[in-house]
Design a protein around this motif. Structure first.
Motif, PDB file in Angstrom:
ATOM      1  N   GLY A  13     143.351  56.188-113.839  1.00 40.11           N
ATOM      2  CA  GLY A  13     142.926  55.957-112.512  1.00 40.11           C
ATOM      3  C   GLY A  13     143.634  55.673-111.387  1.00 40.11           C
ATOM      4  O   GLY A  13     143.260  54.683-110.452  1.00 40.11           O
ATOM      5  N   ASN A  14     144.922  56.123-111.424  1.00 44.92           N
ATOM      6  CA  ASN A  14     145.926  55.823-110.144  1.00 44.92           C
ATOM      7  C   ASN A  14     146.103  54.426-109.850  1.00 44.92           C
ATOM      8  O   ASN A  14     146.142  54.152-108.700  1.00 44.92           O
ATOM      9  CB  ASN A  14     145.623  56.725-109.149  1.00 44.92           C
ATOM     10  N   CYS A  15     146.642  53.693-111.126  1.00 47.90           N
ATOM     11  CA  CYS A  15     147.065  52.336-110.734  1.00 47.90           C
ATOM     12  C   CYS A  15     148.372  52.552-111.428  1.00 47.90           C
ATOM     13  O   CYS A  15     148.864  52.923-112.307  1.00 47.90           O
ATOM     14  CB  CYS A  15     146.126  51.442-111.603  1.00 47.90           C
ATOM     15  N   TYR A  16     149.318  51.167-110.859  1.00 54.58           N
ATOM     16  CA  TYR A  16     150.244  50.840-111.326  1.00 54.58           C
ATOM     17  C   TYR A  16     149.810  49.829-112.387  1.00 54.58           C
ATOM     18  O   TYR A  16     149.252  48.673-111.828  1.00 54.58           O
ATOM     19  CB  TYR A  16     151.385  50.308-110.526  1.00 54.58           C
ATOM     20  N   GLU A  17     150.106  49.828-113.738  1.00 57.84           N
ATOM     21  CA  GLU A  17     149.574  48.917-114.704  1.00 57.84           C
ATOM     22  C   GLU A  17     150.867  48.178-115.326  1.00 57.84           C
ATOM     23  O   GLU A  17     151.861  48.853-115.783  1.00 57.84           O
ATOM     24  CB  GLU A  17     148.766  49.172-115.743  1.00 57.84           C
ATOM     25  N   ILE A  18     150.780  46.866-115.531  1.00 58.57           N
ATOM     26  CA  ILE A  18     151.798  46.004-116.022  1.00 58.57           C
ATOM     27  C   ILE A  18     151.114  45.251-117.294  1.00 58.57           C
ATOM     28  O   ILE A  18     150.044  44.648-117.103  1.00 58.57           O
ATOM     29  CB  ILE A  18     152.563  45.323-115.108  1.00 58.57           C
ATOM     30  N   TYR A  19     152.137  45.114-118.082  1.00 55.82           N
ATOM     31  CA  TYR A  19     151.594  44.104-119.302  1.00 55.82           C
ATOM     32  C   TYR A  19     153.148  43.446-119.466  1.00 55.82           C
ATOM     33  O   TYR A  19     154.069  43.721-119.359  1.00 55.82           O
ATOM     34  CB  TYR A  19     151.740  44.904-120.627  1.00 55.82           C
ATOM     35  N   GLY A  20     152.768  42.013-119.427  1.00 56.23           N
ATOM     36  CA  GLY A  20     153.999  41.107-119.570  1.00 56.23           C
ATOM     37  C   GLY A  20     153.606  39.433-119.068  1.00 56.23           C
ATOM     38  O   GLY A  20     152.257  39.071-119.484  1.00 56.23           O
ATOM     39  N   TRP A  21     154.252  38.929-118.298  1.00 57.83           N
ATOM     40  CA  TRP A  21     153.975  37.443-118.055  1.00 57.83           C
ATOM     41  C   TRP A  21     154.199  37.220-116.641  1.00 57.83           C
ATOM     42  O   TRP A  21     155.090  37.732-115.959  1.00 57.83           O
ATOM     43  CB  TRP A  21     155.288  36.630-118.935  1.00 57.83           C
ATOM     44  N   ASN A  22     153.457  36.368-116.110  1.00 61.10           N
ATOM     45  CA  ASN A  22     153.387  35.727-114.605  1.00 61.10           C
ATOM     46  C   ASN A  22     154.491  34.608-114.584  1.00 61.10           C
ATOM     47  O   ASN A  22     155.119  34.131-115.718  1.00 61.10           O
ATOM     48  CB  ASN A  22     152.266  35.334-114.209  1.00 61.10           C
ATOM     49  N   LYS A  23     154.787  34.085-113.541  1.00 62.77           N
ATOM     50  CA  LYS A  23     155.559  33.021-113.349  1.00 62.77           C
ATOM     51  C   LYS A  23     155.611  31.829-113.954  1.00 62.77           C
ATOM     52  O   LYS A  23     156.392  30.967-114.341  1.00 62.77           O
ATOM     53  CB  LYS A  23     155.719  32.683-111.804  1.00 62.77           C
ATOM     54  N   ASP A  24     154.149  31.748-114.334  1.00 63.19           N
ATOM     55  CA  ASP A  24     153.828  30.379-115.054  1.00 63.19           C
ATOM     56  C   ASP A  24     153.796  30.787-116.663  1.00 63.19           C
ATOM     57  O   ASP A  24     153.503  29.925-117.618  1.00 63.19           O
ATOM     58  CB  ASP A  24     152.522  30.067-114.994  1.00 63.19           C
ATOM     59  N   LYS A  25     154.508  31.901-117.055  1.00 63.57           N
ATOM     60  CA  LYS A  25     154.655  32.567-118.528  1.00 63.57           C
ATOM     61  C   LYS A  25     153.555  32.636-119.278  1.00 63.57           C
ATOM     62  O   LYS A  25     153.159  32.598-120.642  1.00 63.57           O
ATOM     63  CB  LYS A  25     155.543  31.335-119.217  1.00 63.57           C
ATOM     64  N   GLN A  26     152.350  32.841-118.421  1.00 58.01           N
ATOM     65  CA  GLN A  26     151.083  33.304-119.205  1.00 58.01           C
ATOM     66  C   GLN A  26     150.979  34.812-119.150  1.00 58.01           C
ATOM     67  O   GLN A  26     151.410  35.538-118.447  1.00 58.01           O
ATOM     68  CB  GLN A  26     149.892  32.943-118.128  1.00 58.01           C
ATOM     69  N   LYS A  27     150.415  35.242-120.533  1.00 58.11           N
ATOM     70  CA  LYS A  27     150.526  36.674-120.480  1.00 58.11           C
ATOM     71  C   LYS A  27     149.476  37.463-119.702  1.00 58.11           C
ATOM     72  O   LYS A  27     148.138  36.652-119.562  1.00 58.11           O
ATOM     73  CB  LYS A  27     150.071  36.883-122.046  1.00 58.11           C
ATOM     74  N   VAL A  28     149.886  38.448-119.117  1.00 56.89           N
ATOM     75  CA  VAL A  28     149.073  39.290-118.217  1.00 56.89           C
ATOM     76  C   VAL A  28     148.859  40.513-118.331  1.00 56.89           C
ATOM     77  O   VAL A  28     149.777  41.421-119.034  1.00 56.89           O
ATOM     78  CB  VAL A  28     149.487  39.074-116.503  1.00 56.89           C
ATOM     79  N   GLU A  29     147.702  41.310-117.938  1.00 56.74           N
ATOM     80  CA  GLU A  29     147.564  42.605-117.716  1.00 56.74           C
ATOM     81  C   GLU A  29     147.149  43.000-116.390  1.00 56.74           C
ATOM     82  O   GLU A  29     146.003  42.279-116.016  1.00 56.74           O
ATOM     83  CB  GLU A  29     146.510  43.286-118.847  1.00 56.74           C
ATOM     84  N   PRO A  52     148.623  51.415-105.976  1.00 53.12           N
ATOM     85  CA  PRO A  52     150.144  51.867-105.743  1.00 53.12           C
ATOM     86  C   PRO A  52     150.444  52.170-104.470  1.00 53.12           C
ATOM     87  O   PRO A  52     151.764  52.090-104.070  1.00 53.12           O
ATOM     88  CB  PRO A  52     150.323  53.280-106.668  1.00 53.12           C
ATOM     89  N   VAL A  53     149.619  51.987-103.403  1.00 54.07           N
ATOM     90  CA  VAL A  53     149.901  52.086-101.917  1.00 54.07           C
ATOM     91  C   VAL A  53     150.127  50.900-101.434  1.00 54.07           C
ATOM     92  O   VAL A  53     151.181  50.413-100.796  1.00 54.07           O
ATOM     93  CB  VAL A  53     148.627  52.884-101.455  1.00 54.07           C
ATOM     94  N   SER A  54     148.922  50.056-101.747  1.00 51.12           N
ATOM     95  CA  SER A  54     148.875  48.580-100.977  1.00 51.12           C
ATOM     96  C   SER A  54     149.807  47.509-101.802  1.00 51.12           C
ATOM     97  O   SER A  54     150.313  46.757-101.261  1.00 51.12           O
ATOM     98  CB  SER A  54     147.545  48.061-100.674  1.00 51.12           C
ATOM     99  N   GLY A  55     149.923  47.748-103.234  1.00 49.89           N
ATOM    100  CA  GLY A  55     150.536  46.927-103.969  1.00 49.89           C
ATOM    101  C   GLY A  55     149.533  45.616-104.310  1.00 49.89           C
ATOM    102  O   GLY A  55     150.111  44.793-105.254  1.00 49.89           O
ATOM    103  N   LYS A  56     148.217  45.595-103.864  1.00 54.98           N
ATOM    104  CA  LYS A  56     147.354  44.675-104.151  1.00 54.98           C
ATOM    105  C   LYS A  56     146.749  44.668-105.540  1.00 54.98           C
ATOM    106  O   LYS A  56     146.607  45.869-106.178  1.00 54.98           O
ATOM    107  CB  LYS A  56     146.404  44.603-103.252  1.00 54.98           C
ATOM    108  N   ALA A  57     146.687  43.581-106.306  1.00 53.73           N
ATOM    109  CA  ALA A  57     146.068  43.697-107.703  1.00 53.73           C
ATOM    110  C   ALA A  57     144.689  44.064-107.441  1.00 53.73           C
ATOM    111  O   ALA A  57     143.913  43.613-106.724  1.00 53.73           O
ATOM    112  CB  ALA A  57     146.105  42.104-108.171  1.00 53.73           C
ATOM    113  N   VAL A  58     144.161  44.831-108.277  1.00 56.27           N
ATOM    114  CA  VAL A  58     142.933  45.444-108.331  1.00 56.27           C
ATOM    115  C   VAL A  58     142.016  44.700-109.283  1.00 56.27           C
ATOM    116  O   VAL A  58     140.677  44.407-109.310  1.00 56.27           O
ATOM    117  CB  VAL A  58     142.715  46.942-108.463  1.00 56.27           C
TER     118      VAL A  58
END
Length: 87
Positions: A55-71, A76-82
């Motif tokens: 779907g032409n997204c940058y997708e990450i799996y990992g952890w945020n600054k609060d150490k919560q697991k995120v997807e 990819p143009v604006s950098g905003k979370a969809v």
């Protein structure tokens, strides 16, 4: 009849789990993948997996600054979370 139902389910199943459509822009307009990841890390994200979706997204799996697991799916143009999921 049963075979038709099974075939219909098999075809529709991948669509049910498809991620969002993030961008229709040409890839030449997208942010650089490496720099994008570096910026996220500077914001406190820990990236376990990074990929470009169908779907032409940058997708990450990992952890945020609060150490919560995120997807998270990013435009990819604006950098905003969809779309994001936090465990």
């Amino acid at each position: 009849m049963r075979k038709l139902l099974l075939l219909s389910l098999a075809i529709a199943s991948p669509l049910a789990f498809a991620g969002p459509q993030c961008s229709t822009a040409e890839q030449s307009q997208w942010q650089d993948q490496t720099k994008f990841q570096e910026n996220l890390k500077a914001e406190g994200y820990e990236i376990k997996k990074f990929k470009v979706t169908a779907g032409n997204c940058y997708e990450i799996y990992g952890w945020n600054k609060d150490k919560q697991k995120v997807e998270i799916y990013f435009d990819p143009v604006s950098g905003k979370a969809v779309k994001s999921e936090i465990d």
